[in-house]
Write a protein that holds these residues in place. Structure first.
Motif, PDB file in Angstrom:
ATOM      1  N   ASP A 219     137.563   2.644  43.139  1.00  0.00           N
ATOM      2  CA  ASP A 219     137.723   4.086  42.910  1.00  0.00           C
ATOM      3  C   ASP A 219     139.177   4.414  42.557  1.00  0.00           C
ATOM      4  O   ASP A 219     139.446   5.212  41.642  1.00  0.00           O
ATOM      5  CB  ASP A 219     137.294   4.894  44.152  1.00  0.00           C
ATOM      6  CG  ASP A 219     135.787   4.820  44.399  1.00  0.00           C
ATOM      7  OD1 ASP A 219     135.050   4.435  43.463  1.00  0.00           O
ATOM      8  OD2 ASP A 219     135.351   5.155  45.531  1.00  0.00           O
ATOM      9  N   ALA A 220     140.140   3.786  43.260  1.00  0.00           N
ATOM     10  CA  ALA A 220     141.560   4.040  42.998  1.00  0.00           C
ATOM     11  C   ALA A 220     141.934   3.546  41.602  1.00  0.00           C
ATOM     12  O   ALA A 220     142.708   4.192  40.888  1.00  0.00           O
ATOM     13  CB  ALA A 220     142.415   3.371  44.060  1.00  0.00           C
ATOM     14  N   ASP A 221     141.408   2.382  41.189  1.00  0.00           N
ATOM     15  CA  ASP A 221     141.674   1.864  39.841  1.00  0.00           C
ATOM     16  C   ASP A 221     141.133   2.825  38.785  1.00  0.00           C
ATOM     17  O   ASP A 221     141.774   3.060  37.757  1.00  0.00           O
ATOM     18  CB  ASP A 221     141.050   0.472  39.663  1.00  0.00           C
ATOM     19  CG  ASP A 221     141.867  -0.617  40.353  1.00  0.00           C
ATOM     20  OD1 ASP A 221     143.050  -0.368  40.661  1.00  0.00           O
ATOM     21  OD2 ASP A 221     141.314  -1.727  40.590  1.00  0.00           O
ATOM     22  N   GLU A 222     139.940   3.342  39.066  1.00  0.00           N
ATOM     23  CA  GLU A 222     139.350   4.315  38.133  1.00  0.00           C
ATOM     24  C   GLU A 222     140.229   5.555  38.019  1.00  0.00           C
ATOM     25  O   GLU A 222     140.506   6.039  36.917  1.00  0.00           O
ATOM     26  CB  GLU A 222     137.957   4.746  38.647  1.00  0.00           C
ATOM     27  CG  GLU A 222     136.823   4.244  37.822  1.00  0.00           C
ATOM     28  CD  GLU A 222     135.505   4.699  38.415  1.00  0.00           C
ATOM     29  OE1 GLU A 222     135.235   5.920  38.494  1.00  0.00           O
ATOM     30  OE2 GLU A 222     134.749   3.806  38.822  1.00  0.00           O
TER      31      GLU A 222
ATOM     32  N   LEU B 145     143.376   5.726  38.694  1.00  0.00           N
ATOM     33  CA  LEU B 145     144.617   5.320  38.047  1.00  0.00           C
ATOM     34  C   LEU B 145     144.422   5.254  36.544  1.00  0.00           C
ATOM     35  O   LEU B 145     145.294   5.714  35.788  1.00  0.00           O
ATOM     36  CB  LEU B 145     145.073   3.965  38.601  1.00  0.00           C
ATOM     37  CG  LEU B 145     146.366   3.403  37.999  1.00  0.00           C
ATOM     38  CD1 LEU B 145     147.543   4.328  38.313  1.00  0.00           C
ATOM     39  CD2 LEU B 145     146.617   2.010  38.493  1.00  0.00           C
ATOM     40  N   GLN B 146     143.336   4.693  36.131  1.00  0.00           N
ATOM     41  CA  GLN B 146     143.058   4.604  34.694  1.00  0.00           C
ATOM     42  C   GLN B 146     142.944   6.006  34.086  1.00  0.00           C
ATOM     43  O   GLN B 146     143.372   6.241  32.954  1.00  0.00           O
ATOM     44  CB  GLN B 146     141.766   3.803  34.440  1.00  0.00           C
ATOM     45  CG  GLN B 146     141.888   2.325  34.756  1.00  0.00           C
ATOM     46  CD  GLN B 146     142.959   1.629  33.922  1.00  0.00           C
ATOM     47  OE1 GLN B 146     143.144   1.954  32.733  1.00  0.00           O
ATOM     48  NE2 GLN B 146     143.683   0.726  34.549  1.00  0.00           N
ATOM     49  N   ALA B 147     142.360   6.919  34.874  1.00  0.00           N
ATOM     50  CA  ALA B 147     142.233   8.280  34.385  1.00  0.00           C
ATOM     51  C   ALA B 147     143.597   8.978  34.367  1.00  0.00           C
ATOM     52  O   ALA B 147     143.876   9.808  33.493  1.00  0.00           O
ATOM     53  CB  ALA B 147     141.256   9.056  35.260  1.00  0.00           C
TER      54      ALA B 147
ATOM     55  N   ALA C  33     147.745  10.759  31.306  1.00  0.00           N
ATOM     56  CA  ALA C  33     148.537  11.946  31.621  1.00  0.00           C
ATOM     57  C   ALA C  33     149.967  11.548  31.929  1.00  0.00           C
ATOM     58  O   ALA C  33     150.919  12.243  31.551  1.00  0.00           O
ATOM     59  CB  ALA C  33     147.922  12.676  32.800  1.00  0.00           C
ATOM     60  N   LEU C  34     150.145  10.387  32.611  1.00  0.00           N
ATOM     61  CA  LEU C  34     151.472   9.898  32.930  1.00  0.00           C
ATOM     62  C   LEU C  34     152.208   9.547  31.642  1.00  0.00           C
ATOM     63  O   LEU C  34     153.391   9.845  31.490  1.00  0.00           O
ATOM     64  CB  LEU C  34     151.362   8.680  33.868  1.00  0.00           C
ATOM     65  CG  LEU C  34     152.683   8.058  34.315  1.00  0.00           C
ATOM     66  CD1 LEU C  34     153.496   9.038  35.146  1.00  0.00           C
ATOM     67  CD2 LEU C  34     152.433   6.784  35.057  1.00  0.00           C
TER      68      LEU C  34
END
Length: 163
Positions: free
Chosen positions: A132-135, A137-139, A143-144
């Motif tokens: 979930d965190a990787d997802e 992060l990918q999302a 934006a970053l």
């Protein structure tokens, strides 16, 4: 012996003559042969009795020796029995210690199994949360990147997601 010799001469010889029609004589030589045979018979019987007495004495000696050996062996047996009893007590104590340690090891093994199951469950939860965190992060990476580009370009933006 003289009675036997005289009875042959006076009683049985006349009966023998009447019955078988033959004469029989008991001579002094017969008497001496009778004495000689009696002495041989007596000597043989004495020798036989001496042999049996010697064998009986030897047997009694063996029985006495066996009794002494049995007494000695009984003492040795008592000593060895004491050692065996002492070792048996030590073995029982060792078995008790082994049983106690086995119980402790069994408890620790059960605790370790329970901990391993908990770790497996936690690992599955962590893997799920990591995914979930990787997802997320990918999302959030696009934006970053846009925020980083905006900073480079010098854009003043209050909300970096809108920039």
């Amino acid at each position: 012996m003289s009675y036997a010799h005289l009875s042959v001469t006076l009683q049985y010889s006349p009966q023998f003559e009447v019955k078988y029609k033959r004469r029989n004589f008991a001579t002094p030589k017969n008497y001496l042969d009778f004495l000689s045979n009696y002495m041989k018979f007596l000597e043989n019987n004495r020798n036989s009795l001496d042999q049996m007495s010697g064998r009986l004495g030897g047997g009694l000696d063996k029985l006495v020796q066996a009794a002494v050996q049995v007494t000695e062996m009984s003492k040795e047996l008592e000593e060895k029995k004491a050692i065996v009893d002492e070792n048996a007590i030590k073995v029982r104590e060792l078995i008790d210690i082994i049983n106690e340690k086995t119980e402790a090891v069994t408890k620790r093994k059960e605790e370790a199994s329970a901990a391993a199951e908990q770790i497996e469950k936690d690992s599955a939860i962590i893997e799920k949360e990591k995914a979930d965190a990787d997802e997320a992060l990918q999302a959030a990476l696009p934006a970053l990147e846009s925020a980083a580009k905006a900073l480079e370009a010098g854009v003043d933006c209050d909300n970096p997601l809108e920039c």
